[in-house]
Design a protein around this motif. Structure first.
Motif, PDB file in Angstrom:
ATOM      1  N   GLN A  40       0.813  -1.212   0.000  1.00 52.81           N
ATOM      2  CA  GLN A  40       0.000   0.000   0.000  1.00 52.81           C
ATOM      3  C   GLN A  40       0.850   1.268   0.000  1.00 52.81           C
ATOM      4  O   GLN A  40       0.390   2.321  -0.402  1.00 52.81           O
ATOM      5  CB  GLN A  40      -0.898   0.007   1.222  1.00 52.81           C
ATOM      6  CG  GLN A  40      -0.146   0.254   2.486  1.00 52.81           C
ATOM      7  CD  GLN A  40      -1.080   0.359   3.649  1.00 52.81           C
ATOM      8  OE1 GLN A  40      -1.992   1.144   3.605  1.00 52.81           O
ATOM      9  NE2 GLN A  40      -0.852  -0.441   4.663  1.00 52.81           N
TER      10      GLN A  40
ATOM     11  N   GLN B 283       0.078   3.398  -5.766  1.00 55.44           N
ATOM     12  CA  GLN B 283      -1.167   3.052  -5.076  1.00 55.44           C
ATOM     13  C   GLN B 283      -1.834   4.298  -4.500  1.00 55.44           C
ATOM     14  O   GLN B 283      -2.959   4.234  -4.053  1.00 55.44           O
ATOM     15  CB  GLN B 283      -0.882   2.089  -3.929  1.00 55.44           C
ATOM     16  CG  GLN B 283      -0.604   0.668  -4.368  1.00 55.44           C
ATOM     17  CD  GLN B 283      -1.888  -0.087  -4.647  1.00 55.44           C
ATOM     18  OE1 GLN B 283      -2.926   0.297  -4.162  1.00 55.44           O
ATOM     19  NE2 GLN B 283      -1.802  -1.131  -5.457  1.00 55.44           N
TER      20      GLN B 283
ATOM     21  N   GLU C 189     -16.358  -1.934  -2.082  1.00 53.79           N
ATOM     22  CA  GLU C 189     -16.512  -1.950  -3.544  1.00 53.79           C
ATOM     23  C   GLU C 189     -17.069  -0.632  -4.055  1.00 53.79           C
ATOM     24  O   GLU C 189     -16.556  -0.042  -5.003  1.00 53.79           O
ATOM     25  CB  GLU C 189     -17.469  -3.065  -3.970  1.00 53.79           C
ATOM     26  CG  GLU C 189     -16.827  -4.420  -4.054  1.00 53.79           C
ATOM     27  CD  GLU C 189     -17.858  -5.487  -4.410  1.00 53.79           C
ATOM     28  OE1 GLU C 189     -18.775  -5.195  -5.194  1.00 53.79           O
ATOM     29  OE2 GLU C 189     -17.737  -6.598  -3.874  1.00 53.79           O
TER      30      GLU C 189
ATOM     31  N   TYR D  78     -14.497   2.202  -3.815  1.00 55.25           N
ATOM     32  CA  TYR D  78     -13.460   2.216  -4.854  1.00 55.25           C
ATOM     33  C   TYR D  78     -14.047   2.497  -6.225  1.00 55.25           C
ATOM     34  O   TYR D  78     -13.407   3.104  -7.063  1.00 55.25           O
ATOM     35  CB  TYR D  78     -12.678   0.898  -4.836  1.00 55.25           C
ATOM     36  CG  TYR D  78     -11.839   0.774  -3.576  1.00 55.25           C
ATOM     37  CD1 TYR D  78     -10.968   1.823  -3.218  1.00 55.25           C
ATOM     38  CD2 TYR D  78     -11.931  -0.326  -2.751  1.00 55.25           C
ATOM     39  CE1 TYR D  78     -10.216   1.738  -2.054  1.00 55.25           C
ATOM     40  CE2 TYR D  78     -11.174  -0.422  -1.598  1.00 55.25           C
ATOM     41  CZ  TYR D  78     -10.320   0.616  -1.245  1.00 55.25           C
ATOM     42  OH  TYR D  78      -9.576   0.548  -0.109  1.00 55.25           O
TER      43      TYR D  78
ATOM     44  N   ASP E   3     -10.076   8.304  -2.876  1.00 54.11           N
ATOM     45  CA  ASP E   3      -8.904   7.699  -2.286  1.00 54.11           C
ATOM     46  C   ASP E   3      -9.037   7.628  -0.774  1.00 54.11           C
ATOM     47  O   ASP E   3      -9.320   8.629  -0.118  1.00 54.11           O
ATOM     48  CB  ASP E   3      -7.673   8.553  -2.654  1.00 54.11           C
ATOM     49  CG  ASP E   3      -6.405   7.783  -2.372  1.00 54.11           C
ATOM     50  OD1 ASP E   3      -6.476   6.541  -2.318  1.00 54.11           O
ATOM     51  OD2 ASP E   3      -5.374   8.431  -2.189  1.00 54.11           O
TER      52      ASP E   3
ATOM     53  N   HIS F 221     -14.157 -11.612  -1.561  1.00 52.72           N
ATOM     54  CA  HIS F 221     -13.043 -10.670  -1.689  1.00 52.72           C
ATOM     55  C   HIS F 221     -11.805 -11.414  -1.209  1.00 52.72           C
ATOM     56  O   HIS F 221     -11.613 -11.603  -0.021  1.00 52.72           O
ATOM     57  CB  HIS F 221     -13.275  -9.428  -0.829  1.00 52.72           C
ATOM     58  CG  HIS F 221     -14.516  -8.673  -1.214  1.00 52.72           C
ATOM     59  ND1 HIS F 221     -15.775  -9.091  -0.888  1.00 52.72           N
ATOM     60  CD2 HIS F 221     -14.679  -7.517  -1.912  1.00 52.72           C
ATOM     61  CE1 HIS F 221     -16.672  -8.237  -1.364  1.00 52.72           C
ATOM     62  NE2 HIS F 221     -16.040  -7.275  -1.995  1.00 52.72           N
TER      63      HIS F 221
ATOM     64  N   TRP G 156      -7.709  -9.099  -4.075  1.00 54.52           N
ATOM     65  CA  TRP G 156      -8.598  -7.941  -4.181  1.00 54.52           C
ATOM     66  C   TRP G 156      -8.190  -6.863  -3.166  1.00 54.52           C
ATOM     67  O   TRP G 156      -8.092  -5.682  -3.505  1.00 54.52           O
ATOM     68  CB  TRP G 156     -10.047  -8.376  -3.950  1.00 54.52           C
ATOM     69  CG  TRP G 156     -11.051  -7.291  -4.269  1.00 54.52           C
ATOM     70  CD1 TRP G 156     -11.624  -7.028  -5.472  1.00 54.52           C
ATOM     71  CD2 TRP G 156     -11.551  -6.293  -3.367  1.00 54.52           C
ATOM     72  NE1 TRP G 156     -12.461  -5.954  -5.394  1.00 54.52           N
ATOM     73  CE2 TRP G 156     -12.441  -5.468  -4.111  1.00 54.52           C
ATOM     74  CE3 TRP G 156     -11.333  -6.000  -2.015  1.00 54.52           C
ATOM     75  CZ2 TRP G 156     -13.113  -4.393  -3.541  1.00 54.52           C
ATOM     76  CZ3 TRP G 156     -12.024  -4.922  -1.448  1.00 54.52           C
ATOM     77  CH2 TRP G 156     -12.904  -4.129  -2.211  1.00 54.52           C
ATOM     78  N   TYR G 157      -7.939  -7.301  -1.936  1.00 57.65           N
ATOM     79  CA  TYR G 157      -7.533  -6.331  -0.911  1.00 57.65           C
ATOM     80  C   TYR G 157      -6.191  -5.710  -1.309  1.00 57.65           C
ATOM     81  O   TYR G 157      -5.971  -4.504  -1.155  1.00 57.65           O
ATOM     82  CB  TYR G 157      -7.386  -7.011   0.460  1.00 57.65           C
ATOM     83  CG  TYR G 157      -8.713  -7.477   1.033  1.00 57.65           C
ATOM     84  CD1 TYR G 157      -9.709  -6.564   1.371  1.00 57.65           C
ATOM     85  CD2 TYR G 157      -8.951  -8.819   1.247  1.00 57.65           C
ATOM     86  CE1 TYR G 157     -10.924  -7.002   1.880  1.00 57.65           C
ATOM     87  CE2 TYR G 157     -10.152  -9.264   1.766  1.00 57.65           C
ATOM     88  CZ  TYR G 157     -11.143  -8.354   2.075  1.00 57.65           C
ATOM     89  OH  TYR G 157     -12.326  -8.778   2.581  1.00 57.65           O
TER      90      TYR G 157
ATOM     91  N   GLU H 288      -4.894  -5.320  -4.339  1.00 58.31           N
ATOM     92  CA  GLU H 288      -5.062  -4.391  -5.463  1.00 58.31           C
ATOM     93  C   GLU H 288      -5.580  -3.048  -4.993  1.00 58.31           C
ATOM     94  O   GLU H 288      -5.232  -2.011  -5.533  1.00 58.31           O
ATOM     95  CB  GLU H 288      -6.073  -4.964  -6.462  1.00 58.31           C
ATOM     96  CG  GLU H 288      -5.466  -5.858  -7.513  1.00 58.31           C
ATOM     97  CD  GLU H 288      -6.550  -6.604  -8.266  1.00 58.31           C
ATOM     98  OE1 GLU H 288      -7.631  -6.010  -8.494  1.00 58.31           O
ATOM     99  OE2 GLU H 288      -6.326  -7.797  -8.576  1.00 58.31           O
ATOM    100  N   ASN H 289      -6.439  -3.094  -3.980  1.00 57.35           N
ATOM    101  CA  ASN H 289      -7.046  -1.851  -3.518  1.00 57.35           C
ATOM    102  C   ASN H 289      -6.319  -1.237  -2.329  1.00 57.35           C
ATOM    103  O   ASN H 289      -6.778  -0.248  -1.770  1.00 57.35           O
ATOM    104  CB  ASN H 289      -8.512  -2.097  -3.182  1.00 57.35           C
ATOM    105  CG  ASN H 289      -9.331  -2.334  -4.450  1.00 57.35           C
ATOM    106  OD1 ASN H 289      -9.510  -1.430  -5.265  1.00 57.35           O
ATOM    107  ND2 ASN H 289      -9.743  -3.573  -4.637  1.00 57.35           N
TER     108      ASN H 289
END
Lengths: 831, 110
Positions: A12, A17, A40, A43, A48, A83, A87-88, A90-91
């Protein structure tokens, strides 16, 4: 417990990011379905956030609803994860899974994790979900007692092997899915449910009955209206569940699925406004403007939430609120469409009815389908469906839109495809019978034989009787045979009108009795559903009849229902025109003594009984007792050794006697003794109508035996038993049944006759009316000539009496509170 | 309205009733098969039969004396009989039965 930073957490901080803007810190407590969905949306909006996600479970978000397929082996955990780690990553979410937040400092805007870390936030979201409710039964903390909430619980259930035993407390959706999942793995499962039918929050009694039937077919034992008392253990591990009726259910695992409670402790500790859940407004804000709450932990406008649809709506609103855009959470009418262990269910709106509502009900016994629409002011306000839920969404649409259904009312229940269709077929119950169902019990003729004969040319009742013997004996199956003619021949056959039980059904009493036997219907909901009743639970005419037929045919399986009885049989006393009651203690064979008489006199004084009368049945009637005094006067009479005289029941009343050979110079036998023996054998039994007996010691007949349902006249050579007398609206002398030599035979004969009457007569037909219908020869064949059948009848009577030969007064005296008013507001007013 | 807690729904048998004594007379509190509760006069207008002793079916009760049937929603006699019983506002909250005190002649609570 502290967790090492994993590579994803480090990612992160990589520059790509992050946006250049000032990043706000968002902490979310709980990674359930609502939290996952909110992230979800967050994002998707492209804003941000520096997100830290705490989760008590050592994993991320998965679809909790799909734990059941995991349990039954249809899915794996990986398939229900919504999730995953990627997924976590990537975000850029900082995942603190397996960690709890132990404190929130609202002033400093920080949270404290259980390892002592203090993290600052700009916004905080409570998504703490709910906790399974554990009933604090003794033994609830034993090893092997679990809830059904998370993957650990699921894995625990999956660890059971074939043949092991499990008990599930709770017959709601979750409990039944746990039961079905374990049963699919070969586990021996018993479901214990406190309410009278399964899933009472989603289903009415009829649909609950069908669901129960489906579960029983899968080998699951279902116990409704069962109260758990205690969990017993051995070496710290669960061993069995004890019910308050003394039943012991041994088990290797006990699953409690009795409901969930919003998890609010942290919210309370934080000082947020908390009721049943954490209070939120339409923007999902709590009483602190920097703290939001979503999901099962919240309370919005008095409601708490358990289904996924409103949770997702909340997630969307919360994301918007964080984002600074306007959004509003509105509670919507929701429908529940479920598949419980392969059974389709649908419910929506208010199916419990309410002011001014009416029902439209459709039942298809053959397919196991039940549909009920609740209507108010020509609009659908509730829907319950079982078995065929295809039209659920159509009905739900009409309900949500408030469509006026007056125009299509007649065909509404058939769904959109059948608007303008034909009415329900009243013959469907007969049509649904299998070919080997016995129609004529006298001659052992089954449906297949009759249908064959009809197709072979026997196209009316007389020719059918001639060719198959069906309905050629007692005739009680005539209605069914005629319906078979109708089903087989269609319009070509015009059946004579039969008298139906009441407006709730097209069946006659005779058909109803036969169908209860041949289809083995053992509960009221089974009768309502399988025989296509058009009311939810009958009426004052059919319900007492059905209650009697069920308890007469299935004495062990069926439990008598006091609420389906006329007031006298429910109160165990005769209601008088002023609402008071009359109390008649039993005097066996009309014999009493000084102690009993003293007790009766004392009771008359103590309860201010205005009238004491000697009855025609040789006993004493205390008239004018107040309803709330009943249990107390019974208790007093019980103490003197007296029991209920059942002067109020469709059952055995009295056995009147004369003094017989003991005192009378004409007496030939001990008529008093036989009378007492008969009364001791028969008392407590329920019959289609009241039953009175008498035994006279000689043909002078002082006990007036020849106008009773069963009369015995003693003669030198033995006993003359006669039946079917009456001295009421009709006056009728008994007809001679048989002469027997011994007292035992006289007893057996009388009991066999009464049992035959119990098994075949129409409810509220006195014995003489029934004998007139079936013919005395038919009765003689069964109770006089066929000794084996006579014994079998006596045995069946005895089986029934093993349950019903008991004093209701002694039982009810313990329930005294039931007889008092529920509350007395006149006392409070006086204060 | 002044709601008074008179007891729990489970205090009344399923498809049954209990009597509530009030300054306005005896009120029958009914519980249907679907766990709805209704309050109505305990006195049948025909011959004064105690309706709390009647058979409860659907949302109706049948008087134990002469089988008059009343709709518990409206209090109207059904079928060929003509008559009316008073009904009283009642609420169910988490299983507790609340009755409107004012409607049954209760002076407002202190």
């Amino acid at each position: 417990m502290a967790q090492n930073p994993n590579p994803r957490q480090l990612m992160q901080s990589l520059p790509w990011q992050r946006s250049e803007k000032m990043t706000k810190k968002l902490i979310i407590i709980g990674a359930g379905m609502a939290a996952g969905r909110m992230l979800e949306h967050l994002y998707d909006a492209g804003k941000d956030w520096d997100v830290t996600l705490f989760n008590g479970e050592p994993r991320g978000t998965y679809n909790r609803i799909m734990l059941s397929p995991v349990l039954s082996g249809d899915k794996t955990y990986a398939e229900i994860e919504t999730h995953d780690a990627d997924w976590y990553a990537e975000n850029g979410v900082t995942c603190r899974f397996g960690e709890h937040v132990v404190a929130v400092d609202r002033a400093a805007q920080t949270v404290t994790a259980d390892n002592g870390d203090v993290l600052g936030y700009d916004k905080l979201v409570f998504a703490t979900g709910s906790n399974p409710f554990i009933i604090p039964l003794p033994g609830h903390d034993l090893e092997g007692v679990i809830a059904y909430r998370d993957l650990e619980d699921t894995e625990r259930m999956m660890s059971l092997t074939e043949g092991q035993k499990a008990v599930v407390i709770g017959g709601g959706l979750l409990g039944l899915e746990a039961a079905a999942g374990m049963a699919a793995r070969g586990v021996d499962v018993t479901v214990v449910h406190i309410m009278g039918h399964l899933m009472e929050r989603q289903l009415d009694e009829a649909a609950g009955y069908l669901l129960r039937k489906a579960l029983v077919d899968k080998g699951i034992t279902v116990k409704c209206a069962a109260n758990s008392k205690e969990i017993t253990g051995e070496n710290g591990h669960v061993k069995a569940l004890m019910l308050d009726d003394g039943t012991e259910l041994p088990c290797d695992l006990l699953v409690m699925a009795v409901g969930i409670r919003p998890s609010t402790q942290l919210g309370k500790d934080t000082g947020l406004a908390v009721g049943r859940g954490i209070h939120v407004d339409d923007q999902m804000l709590t009483s602190d403007e920097n703290i939001l709450a979503i999901g099962e932990c919240v309370e919005h406008d008095g409601a708490v939430f358990g289904l996924v649809a409103p949770l997702f709506d909340q997630a969307k609103v919360a994301a918007a609120t964080l984002d600074g855009t306007a959004a509003q959470f509105v509670q919507k009418e929701i429908s529940t469409k479920l598949k419980v262990t392969g059974c389709d269910l649908f419910s929506a709106g208010d199916f419990e009815g309410g002011e001014g509502t009416e029902d439209i009900i459709f039942r298809d016994p053959a397919r196991g389908v039940y549909k009920r629409l609740v209507i108010r002011d020509d609009k659908i306000i509730g829907v319950v469906m079982y078995g065929d839920t295809a039209d659920g969404s159509w009905f739900f649409g009409l309900m949500k839109d408030g469509t006026d259904i007056a125009e299509m009312r007649d065909t509404l229940i058939f769904g959109p495809a059948y608007q303008g269709g034909s009415a329900v077929d009243p013959l469907s119950a007969v049509a649904a019978l299998p070919d080997d169902a016995e129609i004529c019990g006298c001659n052992g003729v089954c449906k297949g034989t009759i249908v064959e004969a009809i197709q072979g040319g026997a196209q009316d009742l007389p020719s059918l009787k001639a060719s198959t013997k069906a309905s050629a004996s007692c005739g009680t199956c005539t209605g069914l045979v005629e319906q078979l003619l109708e089903v087989t021949l269609g319009d070509e056959y015009a059946a004579p009108e039969a008298q139906t039980v009441c407006g709730c059904t097209d069946l006659s009493h005779e058909d109803l009795r036969l169908l209860i036997k041949s289809k083995e219907l053992k509960s009221q909901p089974a009768v309502w559903q399988e025989l296509g009743w058009n009311t939810p639970n009958g009426c004052h005419t059919c319900r007492p009849a059905v209650n009697f037929y069920l308890l007469a045919d299935w004495p062990v399986e069926y439990q008598d229902d006091p609420q389906s009885r006329f007031v006298n049989e429910r109160k165990h006393a005769n209601i008088q025109k002023d609402g008071t009651f009359s109390v008649v203690p039993r005097m066996w064979g009309g014999i009493t003594n000084a102690t009993e008489l003293r007790a009766i006199a004392d009771a008359a004084d103590k309860y201010n009984v205005p009238t004491v009368k000697v009855t025609g049945g040789q006993r004493i009637d205390l008239l004018g007792v107040k309803g709330e005094d009943l249990p107390y006067i019974w208790n007093d009479l019980n103490k003197a050794g007296m029991v209920s005289g059942h002067a109020y029941s469709k059952g055995l009343r009295t056995v009147k006697t004369c003094v017989g050979s003991d005192h009378c110079r004409f007496g030939t036998q001990d008529s008093t003794g036989l009378g007492i023996k008969l009364e001791r054998a028969l008392w407590g039994s329920w019959t289609p109508h009241k039953v009175k007996l008498a035994v006279s010691g000689c043909p002078r007949n002082c006990a007036e035996a020849t106008c009773k349902d069963v009369g015995v006249i003693c003669v030198d050579s033995g006993y003359q038993v006669s039946v079917g007398g009456a001295a009421g609206m009709d006056l009728k002398e008994t007809e001679h049944l048989a002469a027997v030599a011994t007292e035992e035979e006289a007893l057996e004969l009388s009991i066999a006759f009464i049992q035959l009457y119990r098994e075949h007569a129409k409810y509220l037909d006195r014995a003489y009316k029934w004998v007139a219908k079936v013919g005395l020869d038919w009765v003689k064949e069964r109770v006089v000539d066929d000794l084996e059948n006579r014994r079998a009848l006596v045995e069946r009577f005895e089986l029934s009496q093993s349950i019903y030969r008991k004093d209701p007064w002694a039982e009810e005296a313990e329930n005294a509170a039931k007889y008092a008013p529920i509350a007395d507001l006149t006392l409070e007013a006086a204060e | 309205m002044s709601w008074i807690d008179i007891g729990h729904i489970d205090d009344i048998p399923l498809r049954g009733a209990r009597v509530l004594k009030t300054p306005a007379g005896c009120v029958a509190v009914f519980r249907t098969a679907e766990n709805e509760a209704f309050a109505a006069s305990d006195r049948c207008p025909h011959k004064g039969g105690p309706l709390s002793e009647g058979i409860v079916h659907g949302q109706s009760v049948t008087c134990p004396l002469h089988n008059w049937v009343f709709d518990l929603n409206t209090g109207a006699a059904q079928g060929a009989d003509e008559g009316q019983i008073a009904t009283y506002p009642l609420r169910l909250e988490a299983g507790r039965i609340l009755i409107d005190g004012a409607s049954v002649g209760q002076r407002s609570a202190a």
